[in-house]
Design a protein around this motif. Structure first.
Motif, short mmCIF file in Angstrom:
data_model
loop_
_atom_site.label_atom_id
_atom_site.label_comp_id
_atom_site.label_asym_id
_atom_site.label_seq_id
_atom_site.Cartn_x
_atom_site.Cartn_y
_atom_site.Cartn_z
N MET A 178 -13.93 50.76 -3.25
CA MET A 178 -13.81 52.06 -3.90
C MET A 178 -12.54 52.81 -3.55
N ASP A 179 -11.95 52.49 -2.40
CA ASP A 179 -10.71 53.15 -2.01
C ASP A 179 -9.46 52.44 -2.54
N GLY A 180 -9.66 51.38 -3.33
CA GLY A 180 -8.54 50.69 -3.94
C GLY A 180 -8.07 49.47 -3.19
N ARG A 181 -8.52 49.28 -1.95
CA ARG A 181 -8.17 48.07 -1.22
C ARG A 181 -8.99 46.90 -1.74
N VAL A 182 -8.64 45.68 -1.34
CA VAL A 182 -9.30 44.47 -1.85
C VAL A 182 -9.84 43.64 -0.69
N LEU A 183 -11.13 43.36 -0.73
CA LEU A 183 -11.79 42.54 0.30
C LEU A 183 -11.75 41.08 -0.11
N ILE A 184 -11.26 40.22 0.79
CA ILE A 184 -11.24 38.77 0.62
C ILE A 184 -12.24 38.16 1.60
N THR A 185 -13.12 37.29 1.12
CA THR A 185 -14.12 36.71 2.03
C THR A 185 -14.16 35.19 1.90
N GLY A 186 -14.35 34.53 3.06
CA GLY A 186 -14.68 33.11 3.12
C GLY A 186 -13.69 32.19 2.45
N GLY A 187 -14.23 31.09 1.91
CA GLY A 187 -13.40 30.08 1.29
C GLY A 187 -13.16 28.91 2.23
N HIS A 188 -12.26 28.04 1.83
CA HIS A 188 -11.97 26.85 2.64
C HIS A 188 -10.53 26.42 2.42
N GLN A 189 -10.08 25.52 3.29
CA GLN A 189 -8.89 24.73 3.01
C GLN A 189 -9.18 23.30 3.46
N GLY A 190 -8.45 22.35 2.87
CA GLY A 190 -8.68 20.94 3.18
C GLY A 190 -9.76 20.33 2.31
N ARG A 191 -9.79 19.02 2.33
CA ARG A 191 -10.75 18.27 1.53
C ARG A 191 -11.51 17.28 2.40
N HIS A 192 -12.72 16.95 1.98
CA HIS A 192 -13.52 15.89 2.56
C HIS A 192 -13.67 16.09 4.08
N ALA A 193 -13.30 15.08 4.88
CA ALA A 193 -13.51 15.20 6.33
C ALA A 193 -12.61 16.26 6.95
N ALA A 194 -11.53 16.63 6.27
CA ALA A 194 -10.59 17.60 6.83
C ALA A 194 -10.90 19.03 6.39
N ILE A 195 -11.99 19.25 5.66
CA ILE A 195 -12.27 20.58 5.15
C ILE A 195 -12.62 21.55 6.28
N VAL A 196 -12.13 22.77 6.17
CA VAL A 196 -12.46 23.84 7.11
C VAL A 196 -12.99 25.01 6.28
N ILE A 197 -14.22 25.42 6.57
CA ILE A 197 -14.85 26.52 5.83
C ILE A 197 -14.85 27.75 6.72
N TYR A 198 -14.52 28.90 6.13
CA TYR A 198 -14.27 30.11 6.91
C TYR A 198 -15.48 31.05 6.97
N ASP A 199 -15.55 31.76 8.08
CA ASP A 199 -16.40 32.95 8.15
C ASP A 199 -15.53 34.21 8.23
N SER A 200 -14.24 34.03 8.07
CA SER A 200 -13.31 35.16 8.21
C SER A 200 -13.20 35.95 6.92
N ALA A 201 -12.72 37.17 7.06
CA ALA A 201 -12.50 38.07 5.92
C ALA A 201 -11.27 38.92 6.22
N GLU A 202 -10.63 39.38 5.16
CA GLU A 202 -9.46 40.25 5.33
C GLU A 202 -9.37 41.21 4.16
N ILE A 203 -8.56 42.24 4.36
CA ILE A 203 -8.44 43.30 3.35
C ILE A 203 -6.97 43.48 2.99
N TYR A 204 -6.72 43.51 1.67
CA TYR A 204 -5.37 43.77 1.17
C TYR A 204 -5.23 45.25 0.88
N ASP A 205 -4.16 45.84 1.40
CA ASP A 205 -3.87 47.25 1.18
C ASP A 205 -2.67 47.36 0.24
N PRO A 206 -2.88 47.82 -1.00
CA PRO A 206 -1.76 47.92 -1.95
C PRO A 206 -0.66 48.87 -1.48
N ALA A 207 -1.02 49.84 -0.63
CA ALA A 207 -0.02 50.81 -0.16
C ALA A 207 1.02 50.15 0.73
#
Length: 375
Positions: A199-228
């Motif tokens: 609601m304040d205009g910032r953007v919440l990013i959650t989870g996701g992964h990088q890598g494939r198959h045996a090399a995949i890493v799945i996240y519990d991390s989150a971050e926020i983008y501030d347009p300012a």
């Protein structure tokens, strides 16, 4: 005697109605229902569905059945007739792109994949029904997230680029110049993540992964983008590592995170949900969903009555009541497999209904079917 029998019958009827209300009658509780409508002109998954200013919905791209079946076609859904009609075509077939309605009513289609990772973008003009090229992305990307910011620019973040390169980069599209420029990078490269404008205009990013198959890493991390500042900063951690999940804004400004999976993908899709509170920057557990759900990004819709409809990634849609912290199953089947409507779309209509289109199910073909949810 007749009067006594009448009173008994009245009591029985009253008790039956009370039982319906307390045991889940959807109409009594205002859950609403889903019903099928005429199918799209073609089958699609990983397509986009974007509401136009006049209330129609632009359906664009996606993939169909079989290898290299990337859709260049587009169609328009008209809520007044519940039917689809052809409109102009994309420059090339693509799936896994983004579509964002700009302040002037045009639709920005950016990136995607058609055997190649794409850096092209185009604008759909509802007045002419045509697509025209606009600036090129700073890097090819698919499976990225895109959010219209309060300043009128569009944030695109993460995804996958050339040679299966997982991206931490982000960029901004400026409608005034028709160009893309780099902005700050995320703390991690992410695919199958979510982006939610707070609601304040910032953007919440959650989870996701990088890598494939045996090399995949799945996240519990989150971050926020501030347009300012044009930067991302870390915030709290998800209670469960998840990718291929979804996130939707609640009426009080918190964010509902639903479903997804871990490294086992569809073999361990989640029923869990959690809530992000911007006031504290933290996540807390929320109610369990009635069934597993994943690959449903973009299908969590905040309804006019304050409830959250979660429509994709399963054979049924569910309704989340944030005041009660409860999920209710919405009547109306969306498929036969427990994991149905994968990579489908859900779009809030001007009348408060929700259009649901396409997708596929585990061991099921890509679908051209469409449904409407009515509260």
């Amino acid at each position: 005697m007749i009067r006594i029998v009448g009173i008994i019958l009245l009591l029985i009827i009253t008790a039956s109605l009370s039982s319906l209300i307390t045991n889940g009658d959807s109409s009594a509780q205002g859950i609403g229902s889903i019903h099928p409508i005429s199918s799209m002109l073609t089958d699609r998954a990983a397509h986009t569905a974007t509401r136009l200013a006049d209330g129609r919905v632009l359906i664009a791209g996606g993939f169909g059945q079989g290898d290299n079946s990337y859709r260049a076609s587009a169609e328009l859904y008209d809520p007044s007739t519940d039917r689809f009609a052809a409109t102009g075509s994309l420059a090339s077939g693509k799936c896994c792109h983004s579509a964002t309605r700009l302040p002037d009513g045009k639709i920005l289609i950016a990136g995607g994949f058609n055997g190649q990772y794409l850096d092209n973008a185009e604008l759909y003009d509802p007045a002419t029904g045509t697509f025209t090229p606009t600036g090129r992305l700073t890097t090819p990307r698919m499976d990225h997230v895109a959010v219209l910011l309060d300043n009128g620019k569009v944030l695109l973040a993460g995804g996958v680029g050339t040679d299966w390169t997982f991206l931490d980069s982000a960029e901004l599209y400026d409608p005034a110049t028709g160009t893309f420029t780099s902005t700050g990078s995320m703390s991690a490269a992410r695919e199958s993540h979510t982006a939610t404008k707070l609601m304040d205009g910032r953007v919440l990013i959650t989870g996701g992964h990088q890598g494939r198959h045996a090399a995949i890493v799945i996240y519990d991390s989150a971050e926020i983008y501030d347009p300012a500042t044009g930067t991302f900063s870390a915030t709290g951690h998800l209670k469960q590592r998840r990718h291929k999940h979804d996130a939707g804004l609640l009426p009080d400004g918190r964010v509902l995170i639903t479903g997804g999976s871990d490294e086992r993908d569809d073999e361990n899709a989640y029923t869990s949900s959690e809530i992000f509170d911007p006031a504290t920057g933290s996540f807390s557990p929320a109610a369990e969903m009635p069934g597993i759900r994943y690959k449903h990004i973009g299908t969590s819709i905040l309804l006019d009555n304050g409830n959250e409809l979660v429509a994709g990634g399963a054979r049924n849609a569910v309704l989340y009541d944030s005041k009660q912290n409860t999920f209710s199953v919405v009547p109306g089947d969306l498929g036969t497999a427990p994991l149905s409507r994968l990579f489908s779309t859900a779009t809030l209509l001007l009348n408060g209904n929700v259009l649901i289109t396409g997708g596929y199910g585990i061991n099921q073909h890509v679908s051209g079917q469409a449904w409407v949810y009515s509260p």
